[in-house]
Design a protein around this motif. Structure first.
Motif, PDB file in Angstrom:
ATOM      1  N   GLU A   8      44.032  51.404  34.905  1.00  0.00           N
ATOM      2  CA  GLU A   8      44.701  50.029  35.073  1.00  0.00           C
ATOM      3  C   GLU A   8      45.576  50.121  34.027  1.00  0.00           C
ATOM      4  O   GLU A   8      46.797  49.394  33.620  1.00  0.00           O
ATOM      5  CB  GLU A   8      43.682  48.649  34.431  1.00  0.00           C
ATOM      6  CG  GLU A   8      43.594  48.170  33.953  1.00  0.00           C
ATOM      7  CD  GLU A   8      42.739  46.829  33.212  1.00  0.00           C
ATOM      8  OE1 GLU A   8      41.994  46.994  32.310  1.00  0.00           O
ATOM      9  OE2 GLU A   8      42.943  45.233  32.678  1.00  0.00           O
ATOM     10  N   PHE A   9      45.853  50.529  32.807  1.00  0.00           N
ATOM     11  CA  PHE A   9      47.087  49.846  31.261  1.00  0.00           C
ATOM     12  C   PHE A   9      48.266  51.039  32.475  1.00  0.00           C
ATOM     13  O   PHE A   9      49.694  50.325  32.336  1.00  0.00           O
ATOM     14  CB  PHE A   9      46.457  51.924  30.680  1.00  0.00           C
ATOM     15  CG  PHE A   9      47.756  51.535  29.409  1.00  0.00           C
ATOM     16  CD1 PHE A   9      47.532  50.413  28.332  1.00  0.00           C
ATOM     17  CD2 PHE A   9      48.945  52.639  28.966  1.00  0.00           C
ATOM     18  CE1 PHE A   9      48.702  50.810  27.728  1.00  0.00           C
ATOM     19  CE2 PHE A   9      49.499  52.991  28.211  1.00  0.00           C
ATOM     20  CZ  PHE A   9      49.505  51.597  27.616  1.00  0.00           C
ATOM     21  N   LEU A  10      48.429  51.903  33.531  1.00  0.00           N
ATOM     22  CA  LEU A  10      49.489  52.273  34.084  1.00  0.00           C
ATOM     23  C   LEU A  10      49.676  51.286  35.344  1.00  0.00           C
ATOM     24  O   LEU A  10      50.638  51.021  35.563  1.00  0.00           O
ATOM     25  CB  LEU A  10      48.943  53.487  34.310  1.00  0.00           C
ATOM     26  CG  LEU A  10      49.074  54.425  33.641  1.00  0.00           C
ATOM     27  CD1 LEU A  10      49.087  55.753  33.973  1.00  0.00           C
ATOM     28  CD2 LEU A  10      50.604  54.939  32.589  1.00  0.00           C
ATOM     29  N   SER A  11      48.416  50.760  35.093  1.00  0.00           N
ATOM     30  CA  SER A  11      49.160  49.586  36.653  1.00  0.00           C
ATOM     31  C   SER A  11      48.963  48.535  36.496  1.00  0.00           C
ATOM     32  O   SER A  11      49.758  47.969  38.005  1.00  0.00           O
ATOM     33  CB  SER A  11      48.684  49.754  37.944  1.00  0.00           C
ATOM     34  OG  SER A  11      46.938  49.675  37.702  1.00  0.00           O
ATOM     35  N   THR A  12      48.651  48.045  35.850  1.00  0.00           N
ATOM     36  CA  THR A  12      49.120  46.208  36.054  1.00  0.00           C
ATOM     37  C   THR A  12      50.011  45.908  34.894  1.00  0.00           C
ATOM     38  O   THR A  12      50.727  46.526  33.500  1.00  0.00           O
ATOM     39  CB  THR A  12      47.860  46.563  35.216  1.00  0.00           C
ATOM     40  OG1 THR A  12      47.361  46.121  33.632  1.00  0.00           O
ATOM     41  CG2 THR A  12      47.053  45.722  35.840  1.00  0.00           C
ATOM     42  N   ALA A  13      50.495  44.576  34.838  1.00  0.00           N
ATOM     43  CA  ALA A  13      51.590  43.903  33.433  1.00  0.00           C
ATOM     44  C   ALA A  13      50.337  43.402  32.369  1.00  0.00           C
ATOM     45  O   ALA A  13      48.935  42.809  32.597  1.00  0.00           O
ATOM     46  CB  ALA A  13      51.997  42.234  33.980  1.00  0.00           C
ATOM     47  N   ARG A  14      50.748  43.209  31.162  1.00  0.00           N
ATOM     48  CA  ARG A  14      49.893  42.289  29.921  1.00  0.00           C
ATOM     49  C   ARG A  14      49.236  41.081  30.354  1.00  0.00           C
ATOM     50  O   ARG A  14      50.249  40.736  30.999  1.00  0.00           O
ATOM     51  CB  ARG A  14      50.853  42.688  28.817  1.00  0.00           C
ATOM     52  CG  ARG A  14      49.994  42.108  27.995  1.00  0.00           C
ATOM     53  CD  ARG A  14      50.916  42.489  26.396  1.00  0.00           C
ATOM     54  NE  ARG A  14      50.872  41.030  25.625  1.00  0.00           N
ATOM     55  CZ  ARG A  14      51.972  40.579  24.769  1.00  0.00           C
ATOM     56  NH1 ARG A  14      53.442  42.226  24.614  1.00  0.00           N
ATOM     57  NH2 ARG A  14      51.851  39.803  24.122  1.00  0.00           N
ATOM     58  N   SER A  15      48.311  40.688  30.466  1.00  0.00           N
ATOM     59  CA  SER A  15      48.202  39.796  30.381  1.00  0.00           C
ATOM     60  C   SER A  15      47.305  38.797  29.520  1.00  0.00           C
ATOM     61  O   SER A  15      46.118  39.135  28.771  1.00  0.00           O
ATOM     62  CB  SER A  15      46.715  39.492  31.577  1.00  0.00           C
ATOM     63  OG  SER A  15      45.801  38.641  31.483  1.00  0.00           O
ATOM     64  N   ALA A  16      47.602  37.867  28.950  1.00  0.00           N
ATOM     65  CA  ALA A  16      47.111  37.311  27.535  1.00  0.00           C
ATOM     66  C   ALA A  16      46.459  36.081  28.120  1.00  0.00           C
ATOM     67  O   ALA A  16      45.009  36.392  27.132  1.00  0.00           O
ATOM     68  CB  ALA A  16      48.196  36.199  27.546  1.00  0.00           C
ATOM     69  N   LEU A  17      45.848  36.105  29.191  1.00  0.00           N
ATOM     70  CA  LEU A  17      44.913  35.417  29.725  1.00  0.00           C
ATOM     71  C   LEU A  17      42.940  36.372  29.885  1.00  0.00           C
ATOM     72  O   LEU A  17      42.512  35.869  29.102  1.00  0.00           O
ATOM     73  CB  LEU A  17      44.588  34.799  31.093  1.00  0.00           C
ATOM     74  CG  LEU A  17      45.470  33.620  31.565  1.00  0.00           C
ATOM     75  CD1 LEU A  17      45.889  33.179  32.345  1.00  0.00           C
ATOM     76  CD2 LEU A  17      45.679  32.091  30.789  1.00  0.00           C
ATOM     77  N   ARG A  18      43.803  37.572  29.980  1.00  0.00           N
ATOM     78  CA  ARG A  18      42.450  38.685  30.230  1.00  0.00           C
ATOM     79  C   ARG A  18      42.399  38.868  29.125  1.00  0.00           C
ATOM     80  O   ARG A  18      41.810  39.884  28.888  1.00  0.00           O
ATOM     81  CB  ARG A  18      42.713  38.904  31.457  1.00  0.00           C
ATOM     82  CG  ARG A  18      42.181  38.565  32.498  1.00  0.00           C
ATOM     83  CD  ARG A  18      42.264  39.404  34.217  1.00  0.00           C
ATOM     84  NE  ARG A  18      43.219  39.373  34.157  1.00  0.00           N
ATOM     85  CZ  ARG A  18      43.731  40.757  34.827  1.00  0.00           C
ATOM     86  NH1 ARG A  18      42.393  41.881  35.410  1.00  0.00           N
ATOM     87  NH2 ARG A  18      45.165  40.599  35.067  1.00  0.00           N
ATOM     88  N   GLY A  19      43.166  39.172  28.282  1.00  0.00           N
ATOM     89  CA  GLY A  19      43.609  40.235  27.147  1.00  0.00           C
ATOM     90  C   GLY A  19      43.545  41.474  27.421  1.00  0.00           C
ATOM     91  O   GLY A  19      43.205  42.249  26.513  1.00  0.00           O
ATOM     92  N   THR A  20      44.268  42.245  28.843  1.00  0.00           N
ATOM     93  CA  THR A  20      44.292  43.405  28.478  1.00  0.00           C
ATOM     94  C   THR A  20      46.136  44.048  29.003  1.00  0.00           C
ATOM     95  O   THR A  20      46.383  42.842  28.521  1.00  0.00           O
ATOM     96  CB  THR A  20      44.017  43.317  30.671  1.00  0.00           C
ATOM     97  OG1 THR A  20      44.968  42.447  31.046  1.00  0.00           O
ATOM     98  CG2 THR A  20      42.019  43.435  30.418  1.00  0.00           C
ATOM     99  N   ILE A  21      46.110  44.299  28.429  1.00  0.00           N
ATOM    100  CA  ILE A  21      47.146  45.149  28.151  1.00  0.00           C
ATOM    101  C   ILE A  21      47.700  46.173  29.374  1.00  0.00           C
ATOM    102  O   ILE A  21      47.028  47.093  29.828  1.00  0.00           O
ATOM    103  CB  ILE A  21      47.061  46.041  26.425  1.00  0.00           C
ATOM    104  CG1 ILE A  21      47.927  44.775  26.013  1.00  0.00           C
ATOM    105  CG2 ILE A  21      48.986  46.720  26.302  1.00  0.00           C
ATOM    106  CD1 ILE A  21      46.899  44.898  24.174  1.00  0.00           C
ATOM    107  N   GLY A  22      48.930  45.862  29.538  1.00  0.00           N
ATOM    108  CA  GLY A  22      49.749  46.486  30.912  1.00  0.00           C
ATOM    109  C   GLY A  22      50.847  47.207  31.150  1.00  0.00           C
ATOM    110  O   GLY A  22      51.064  46.378  30.452  1.00  0.00           O
ATOM    111  N   ILE A  23      51.701  48.375  30.907  1.00  0.00           N
ATOM    112  CA  ILE A  23      52.824  48.845  30.875  1.00  0.00           C
ATOM    113  C   ILE A  23      53.437  49.199  32.087  1.00  0.00           C
ATOM    114  O   ILE A  23      54.959  49.829  32.268  1.00  0.00           O
ATOM    115  CB  ILE A  23      53.121  49.742  30.128  1.00  0.00           C
ATOM    116  CG1 ILE A  23      52.852  51.395  30.458  1.00  0.00           C
ATOM    117  CG2 ILE A  23      52.372  49.419  29.265  1.00  0.00           C
ATOM    118  CD1 ILE A  23      52.823  52.133  30.009  1.00  0.00           C
ATOM    119  N   LEU A  24      53.058  48.579  33.546  1.00  0.00           N
ATOM    120  CA  LEU A  24      53.932  49.150  34.700  1.00  0.00           C
ATOM    121  C   LEU A  24      54.947  48.161  34.188  1.00  0.00           C
ATOM    122  O   LEU A  24      56.595  48.413  34.295  1.00  0.00           O
ATOM    123  CB  LEU A  24      52.816  48.116  35.661  1.00  0.00           C
ATOM    124  CG  LEU A  24      53.158  48.349  36.846  1.00  0.00           C
ATOM    125  CD1 LEU A  24      53.864  49.925  37.377  1.00  0.00           C
ATOM    126  CD2 LEU A  24      52.575  47.921  38.301  1.00  0.00           C
TER     127      LEU A  24
END
Lengths: 285, 253
Positions: A50-66
């Motif tokens: 998920e970290f590698l394949s998504t963008a950062r999402s403020a809504l979901r509070g997840t961090i990604g660096i794609l």
């Protein structure tokens, strides 16, 4: 000497020196291994698909660096597209065509000095020249232009070094057959210095991957996903190194920083293996 | 009519910046003969050889006065096409300098540069050139192998084949055997005997026995002067100049 042995005093002295040298080596290697080990220890655990394949999402509070992986890639491609023709062209000119030795020496001195200047100064130049001067936005394009200036001296120097390894006798052989200068360069000089040139370029890419100071204010810290290259050129985009800094200083999120650091170390390792591979594969037959 | 002298140097002087390396050289090179240039190190014989295909152009600070004619035309005149000149006047260097490519590509380099040949024509030309340099039988099974895998003597014959591939008139050889062992040297000397049937050869040599063995004419250089030139057997049996005699009898040099 009677029984072929050095006197005790000299043996002790040489043993002492050997100990010191061994200690220095142990410290140097230990530091590097320790550093890489610590970065991996802190970072590897936070790398996930998920970290590698998504963008950062403020809504979901997840961090990604794609997005940042893509920005890094786009930035390097753009920079190479700008700097390779200019840098390699300049090196060929300086080595093969320039007739004034004095001028060449002055230019070489300048490129050497430029190669040693702290990159924050290039950031300043980038901001003044490309953003305030040309009116570009803080974007991948502005970052790539800045990075081009920064890596130009290195590319010129390493290409020149590579061209210099081609023996004069090859040049003479080609000329003696009636080759023109450009034909000779194209068919003899460039093929036989290719491994050196490619090695220099890969090492320069390594520096680009690690660059942060020059990019912070020129390429920016954007983290929105832009997959279209031409859109990305005009978008603010944080490269991996820049984001490492941003996550650590602005968000205090060291887990993410260490994860990015692990990825960066991995990329640099890959690049260095690439150099070794190139050296072996492109060796003159 | 066959012209006698294919290359003539007239009042040729060459300067490296302030240093005069050749002084008023007058020398004729007859067609289809081997002309040997001898003399001690630094006497200007190699420099002279390199004026004949304008290889000195590559060195900065060289100035030339006088003239060199090739088929009656001054090669230092303004409108001369140096590329065409070097195609007609080939050169073999002191150290074998095959390009870092395959044996085949080395020989094909020149023809590809000048003519647009078909694959078959090129193959044919490569074979003829390698045969011309007495190398074909040794390399015909490994034409795609690197030229750098050949022995020194084979490399030098490859360089001769490479020079022959563009069908020159004249071959300039700058101490072509000085980096080779005696067996390879013998092969190349033998080869030169054949080459002179089709080509004019000018060879610089350190080795006076070599000059005596292979050449028809000899020119003796000393500190930038051409001391004496003429038929090789005359130069070696009854030199007119005392300095020539001293040199060929081994009193100096």
């Amino acid at each position: 000497m009677k029984n072929g042995r050095l006197p005790l005093k000299r043996r002790a002295y040489s043993g002492f020196l050997m100990g010191l040298i061994g200690l220095s080596a142990a410290i140097a290697v230990g530091l590097i291994v320790g550093l890489i080990g610590y970065v991996f220890y802190r970072g590897l655990g936070h790398i996930s698909w998920e970290f590698l394949s998504t963008a950062r999402s403020a809504l979901r509070g997840t961090i990604g660096i794609l997005p940042n992986i893509l920005f890094t890639l786009f930035l390097i491609i753009t920079t190479l597209a700008i700097v390779l023709p200019i840098g390699i062209g300049a090196a060929i000119y300086l080595n093969e065509y320039a007739t004034s030795r004095r001028l060449v020496r002055i230019i070489e001195f300048a490129t050497e000095t430029l190669a040693g200047i702290p990159s924050i100064i290039y950031a300043l130049v980038g901001v003044l020249l490309f953003i305030q001067g040309l009116g570009l936005r803080v974007s991948i394009l502005a970052g790539a232009l800045t990075l081009s200036i920064l890596s130009l001296p290195t590319i010129v120097r390493t290409t020149q070094e590579a061209l210099r390894t081609v023996p004069v006798s090859y040049r003479e052989g080609a000329f003696a057959l009636g080759a023109t200068k450009w034909y000779m360069i194209r068919t003899i000089i460039l093929p036989s210095s290719l491994d050196g040139i490619v090695t220099g370029v890969i090492l320069a890419v390594g520096r680009m991957v690690g660059e942060s100071a020059a990019l912070l204010f020129t390429a920016g810290t954007g983290y929105f996903l832009v997959t279209n290259y031409f859109e990305a050129l005009h978008a603010s985009g944080g490269t991996l190194s820049v984001m490492l800094f941003v996550y650590a200083t602005e968000h205090g999120n060291f887990d993410v920083s260490f994860a990015i650091a692990s990825i960066l170390i991995f990329i640099v390792l890959l690049l260095n293996f690439g150099v070794k591979l190139v050296k072996r594969k492109l060796r003159r037959i | 009519m066959i012209e006698m002298n294919i290359i003539c140097a007239k009042k040729l002087c060459l300067y490296y910046r302030d240093f005069q390396a050749l002084k008023d050289i007058d020398l004729d090179v007859p067609a289809r003969e081997i002309t040997a240039l001898i003399g001690p190190s630094g006497c200007g014989k190699s420099t002279f050889l390199r004026t004949l295909n304008r290889m000195n152009d590559l060195i900065q600070g060289v100035k030339i006065t006088g003239e060199v004619t090739y088929h009656g035309e001054n090669i230092y005149a303004g409108q001369v096409d140096v590329t065409a000149l070097r195609k007609s006047i080939g050169m073999v260097f002191q150290k074998p300098n095959p390009f870092p490519m395959s044996i085949y590509d080395n020989v094909a380099y020149g023809p590809k540069l000048h003519d647009n040949l078909s694959k078959a024509e090129l193959n044919d030309l490569v074979e003829r050139s390698l045969r011309g340099a007495a190398l074909w039988d040794e390399v015909k099974d490994r034409l795609k192998k690197s030229a750098l895998s050949l022995s020194g003597g084979q490399q030098q014959r490859l360089c001769i084949a490479r020079a022959l591939s563009v069908s020159p008139d004249v071959l300039l050889m700058d101490e072509p055997t000085s980096a080779l062992d005696p067996a390879s040297t013998m092969k190349i000397e033998e080869l030169m005997g054949h080459l002179k049937q089709d080509y004019t050869v000018v060879i610089v040599t350190h080795n006076m026995q070599q000059a005596a063995r292979i050449s028809d004419r000899t020119a003796f250089f000393l500190t930038g002067d051409l001391v004496e030139s003429g038929k090789t057997d005359e130069i070696f049996s009854m030199p007119k100049d005392k300095r020539t005699e001293d040199y060929i009898t081994g009193r100096f040099g």
